[in-house]
Design a protein around this motif. Structure first.
Motif, PDB file in Angstrom:
ATOM      1  N   HIS A  16       7.593   5.445 -11.816  1.00 12.03           N
ATOM      2  CA  HIS A  16       6.059   5.104 -11.558  1.00 12.03           C
ATOM      3  C   HIS A  16       5.998   3.655 -12.138  1.00 12.03           C
ATOM      4  CE1 HIS A  16       1.768   4.720 -12.538  1.00 12.03           C
ATOM      5  NE2 HIS A  16       2.184   4.620 -13.879  1.00 12.03           N
ATOM      6  N   LEU A  17       6.772   3.144 -13.160  1.00 12.70           N
ATOM      7  CA  LEU A  17       6.267   1.875 -13.624  1.00 12.70           C
ATOM      8  C   LEU A  17       6.988   0.675 -12.673  1.00 12.70           C
ATOM      9  CD1 LEU A  17       5.811   0.199 -16.339  1.00 12.70           C
ATOM     10  CD2 LEU A  17       8.260  -0.219 -16.206  1.00 12.70           C
ATOM     11  N   ASN A  18       8.163   1.056 -11.987  1.00 15.61           N
ATOM     12  CA  ASN A  18       8.705   0.039 -10.942  1.00 15.61           C
ATOM     13  C   ASN A  18       8.086   0.169  -9.789  1.00 15.61           C
ATOM     14  OD1 ASN A  18      11.264  -1.334 -12.734  1.00 15.61           O
ATOM     15  ND2 ASN A  18      11.347   0.757 -13.315  1.00 15.61           N
ATOM     16  N   ALA A  19       7.664   1.288  -9.432  1.00 12.67           N
ATOM     17  CA  ALA A  19       7.117   1.391  -8.052  1.00 12.67           C
ATOM     18  C   ALA A  19       5.831   0.405  -8.063  1.00 12.67           C
ATOM     19  CB  ALA A  19       6.996   2.877  -7.620  1.00 12.67           C
ATOM     20  N   ILE A  20       5.264   0.603  -9.160  1.00 11.94           N
ATOM     21  CA  ILE A  20       3.906  -0.081  -9.083  1.00 11.94           C
ATOM     22  C   ILE A  20       4.085  -1.481  -9.582  1.00 11.94           C
ATOM     23  CG2 ILE A  20       1.575  -0.324 -10.453  1.00 11.94           C
ATOM     24  CD1 ILE A  20       1.515   2.089  -8.581  1.00 11.94           C
ATOM     25  N   MET A  21       5.065  -1.936 -10.341  1.00 10.05           N
ATOM     26  CA  MET A  21       5.089  -3.141 -10.956  1.00 10.05           C
ATOM     27  C   MET A  21       5.654  -4.222  -9.674  1.00 10.05           C
ATOM     28  SD  MET A  21       3.962  -3.747 -13.628  1.00 10.05           S
ATOM     29  CE  MET A  21       2.988  -2.520 -14.588  1.00 10.05           C
ATOM     30  N   TYR A  22       7.209  -3.586  -9.384  1.00 12.47           N
ATOM     31  CA  TYR A  22       7.767  -4.478  -8.365  1.00 12.47           C
ATOM     32  C   TYR A  22       7.382  -4.164  -6.988  1.00 12.47           C
ATOM     33  CZ  TYR A  22      10.260  -5.488 -12.554  1.00 12.47           C
ATOM     34  OH  TYR A  22      10.611  -5.885 -13.713  1.00 12.47           O
ATOM     35  N   GLY A  23       6.798  -2.905  -6.837  1.00  7.46           N
ATOM     36  CA  GLY A  23       6.141  -2.508  -5.468  1.00  7.46           C
ATOM     37  C   GLY A  23       4.796  -3.060  -5.338  1.00  7.46           C
ATOM     38  N   TRP A  24       3.931  -2.077  -5.456  1.00  8.34           N
ATOM     39  CA  TRP A  24       2.395  -2.525  -5.005  1.00  8.34           C
ATOM     40  C   TRP A  24       2.036  -3.745  -5.588  1.00  8.34           C
ATOM     41  CZ3 TRP A  24      -2.046  -2.705  -2.960  1.00  8.34           C
ATOM     42  CH2 TRP A  24      -3.176  -2.825  -4.095  1.00  8.34           C
ATOM     43  N   VAL A  25       1.912  -3.959  -7.017  1.00 10.10           N
ATOM     44  CA  VAL A  25       1.379  -5.077  -7.570  1.00 10.10           C
ATOM     45  C   VAL A  25       2.261  -6.211  -6.994  1.00 10.10           C
ATOM     46  CG1 VAL A  25       0.860  -6.381  -9.558  1.00 10.10           C
ATOM     47  CG2 VAL A  25       0.640  -4.036  -9.533  1.00 10.10           C
ATOM     48  N   VAL A  49       0.876  -1.138  -0.238  1.00 13.23           N
ATOM     49  CA  VAL A  49       0.005   0.031   0.017  1.00 13.23           C
ATOM     50  C   VAL A  49       0.933   1.216  -0.187  1.00 13.23           C
ATOM     51  CG1 VAL A  49      -1.468   1.259   1.566  1.00 13.23           C
ATOM     52  CG2 VAL A  49      -2.095  -1.251   0.876  1.00 13.23           C
ATOM     53  N   ALA A  50       1.935   1.340   0.599  1.00  4.45           N
ATOM     54  CA  ALA A  50       2.833   2.409   0.649  1.00  4.45           C
ATOM     55  C   ALA A  50       3.339   2.701  -0.880  1.00  4.45           C
ATOM     56  CB  ALA A  50       4.051   2.107   1.694  1.00  4.45           C
ATOM     57  N   TRP A  51       3.724   1.491  -1.321  1.00  4.17           N
ATOM     58  CA  TRP A  51       4.338   1.464  -2.728  1.00  4.17           C
ATOM     59  C   TRP A  51       3.159   2.083  -3.735  1.00  4.17           C
ATOM     60  CZ3 TRP A  51       9.107   2.470  -3.978  1.00  4.17           C
ATOM     61  CH2 TRP A  51      10.119   2.246  -3.122  1.00  4.17           C
TER      62      TRP A  51
END
Lengths: 479, 84
Positions: free
Chosen positions: A76-85, A38-40
């Motif tokens: 944005h891409l990496n924070a969402i892909m490897y972070g959140w998702v 959730v933080a990412w």
């Protein structure tokens, strides 16, 4: 609540079922994965909105090198892909595994190690991107150090899940478990192969897109589908319409989907047969997608009234419908004739968000709404805010995909028209880019509401809602 | 490392991956995972959460809104509360 030091054994507490005990055993690691996810999500959303606003106000923040488009967009891409998702999928995969194996989780310490290493890798990778240290390959932007940390984290996660699977108490392997096992075996292999240092030139491009599409194939999509195959029948209280079709879907998915990556390079300087094979495999994806669509629809049909009462079902059914839509769109997009228009336009961005947001993220929201009360034994406070969350992100992503689809097609048609100057293909997208930023604002507000609710859940705060069965279970667990 | 050698290593890894998938499939057939597929769909249900029980209806609780009488989930879960 400390399952580590005070493990609840099945014989010691006969009043709790194996299902509840397996939930408790993963409560802490899964909460850790979800909390960091959730933080990412917040970090990734802010980067995404910043990148989108730069299309409307090109000079905005332009004086800070770290916040220029070329850095914010991959961040944005990496924070969402490897972070959140990825983190939310990991939490979801662990929880589904213990539920479907009906055992307590094994090698829990590896899960804590995994979440720690994963976040270190993400932090190092994101800072590297913002300071300009970028590998220059889409989806593989993280420098090697960050990639190694994430690979080790993923191996820890895989080992714990495989060990838990080995100890399972249920003889039959449910279809969701097939998807999860395929993921945890394949993704570490894929990630390591893609990050090996010996590719160059056209081979590098081929490996790059083979990886990027297979990250969807063996990690994001299988976990999303595993969740949908569990939550839809479980919430509705009705077995899957055709279990036979679901397994046919899984095996045809495993056979066709990993060939798809090279369709990203249609028109590129690769051997034609390589691209053609990829296009054929992309079109064959209609088979697994149709089996999934039929199954999910016919399981839900007649129970659509339950969408009004269950946030999980709302999010998961929305996601499952978008899975069908995005897969059909992807198969068509792989065709050379269509790619002539859509390639290198905003259409592709719309497609990516239909997949990673409208499908995967919405299903992960649904999974979190279902699992959180079972992990914390606390019911979601303020149901009305959950409704706001759903409508804000649903309308937001609808506006996003709609504007990018129309804007992208116009952009492609204008670019192909030799009688128009190139700048007209940029100008024509302006209103659609403004609509996209508006959609981003809606989505950000939805996420802030979700983060507020999630924090209340983690802290067990907010109005106490009488919602069995947590009440009875909480009395046993926290006497 | 030269590219042909790297290629050989990659082909080897790919073959190992393929063998894992084939082995998983053969193992599944041997251990009768594909026998009696209808029963398999029921493994997600148990005694406390049987077929027919809606397991999530946050918006349907009395504090928020009164659901119609036809809502099976709420009916079931009220009867569960009353029984000791």
């Amino acid at each position: 609540m400390n399952p580590e030091s005070n493990p609840l054994k099945i014989d010691e507490s006969p009043e709790l079922s194996a299902r509840v005990l397996s939930d408790i055993s993963v409560s802490r690691p899964v909460l850790a994965f979800f909390a960091f996810a959730v933080a990412w999500l917040l970090i990734g959303t802010v980067f995404g909105l910043t990148a989108s606003l730069k299309f409307n106000f090109p000079d905005w923040l332009g004086s800070f090198p770290a916040l220029t488009f070329g850095r914010v967009r991959p961040a944005h891409l990496n924070a969402i892909m490897y972070g959140w998702v990825s983190l939310a999928s990991a939490g979801c995969a662990i929880w589904l595994t213990v539920r479907l194996c009906q055992v307590e989780v094994r090698w829990r310490k590896l899960l804590y190690a995994s979440v720690l290493l994963w976040n270190l890798g993400l932090l190092y990778g994101t800072i590297s991107i913002l300071t300009g240290n970028n590998q220059g390959l889409e989806w593989l932007e993280f420098p090697r150090g960050a990639a190694i940390l994430i690979a080790v984290a993923f191996v820890c996660l895989s080992l714990s899940i495989l060990r838990t699977f080995h100890a399972r108490q249920v003889k039959h392997i449910y279809v969701s478990l097939w998807y999860i096992m395929a993921s945890v075996v394949w993704f570490p292999l894929l990630y390591v192969i893609a990050n090996l240092p010996f590719y160059s030139g056209v081979t590098q491009a081929a490996v790059n897109w083979w990886f990027a599409h297979n990250a969807i194939t063996v990690w994001f999509t299988p976990i999303g589908l595993a969740a949908a195959y569990y939550f839809i029948p479980k919430v509705v209280g009705r077995p899957i319409y055709s279990y036979y079709l679901s397994l046919l879907g899984f095996w045809s998915f495993a056979l066709f989907y990993n060939w798809n990556g090279i369709h990203h390079l249609v028109g590129g300087p690769l051997p034609t047969w390589l691209i053609s094979v990829s296009i054929v495999a992309s079109v064959l994806m209609f088979i697994p997608v149709i089996t999934v669509a039929i199954n999910h629809h016919l399981t839900t049909v007649g129970h659509f009234d339950k969408l009004r009462y269950s946030p999980t079902l709302r999010f998961v059914v929305f996601g499952a419908m978008c899975y069908t839509a995005v897969s059909f769109q992807g198969s068509i997009e792989a065709l050379r004739s269509f790619s002539e228009i859509s390639h290198f336009t905003h259409y592709t961005i719309g497609h990516a968000h239909l997949g990673m947001y409208a499908f995967v993220t919405m299903i992960l929201f649904g999974a979190i709404y279902y699992t959180m009360p079972r992990l914390t034994k606390w019911e979601w406070p303020y149901p009305v805010l959950i409704k706001y969350h759903f409508w804000l992100v649903a309308l937001g992503i609808g506006l996003y995909v709609g504007s990018m689809t129309i804007g992208g097609i116009l952009q492609g048609l204008y670019m192909n028209d030799a009688s128009r100057p190139f700048i007209s293909s940029v100008e024509v997208t302006q209103p659609y880019l403004l609509a996209r930023s508006l959609a981003g604002v809606l989505i950000l507000i939805g996420h802030l509401i979700f983060i507020y609710l999630f924090s209340l859940m983690i802290l067990r705060r907010g109005p106490e809602r009488k919602a069995p069965p947590w009440q009875e279970e909480a009395e046993v667990i926290f006497p | 490392m030269s590219l042909p050698l790297a290629g050989l290593i990659l082909i080897l890894i790919a073959l190992i991956g393929g063998v894992i998938a084939m082995a998983a499939f053969i193992w599944a057939v041997r251990t009768k995972q594909f026998k009696d597929l209808n029963a398999g769909a029921y493994v997600i249900f148990d005694e406390e959460e049987p077929v027919g029980k809606v397991t999530d209806n946050i918006f349907g609780f009395p504090e928020t809104k009164k659901p119609p009488a036809s809502n099976k989930g709420r009916g079931k879960h009220e009867s569960r509360k009353q029984s000791p």
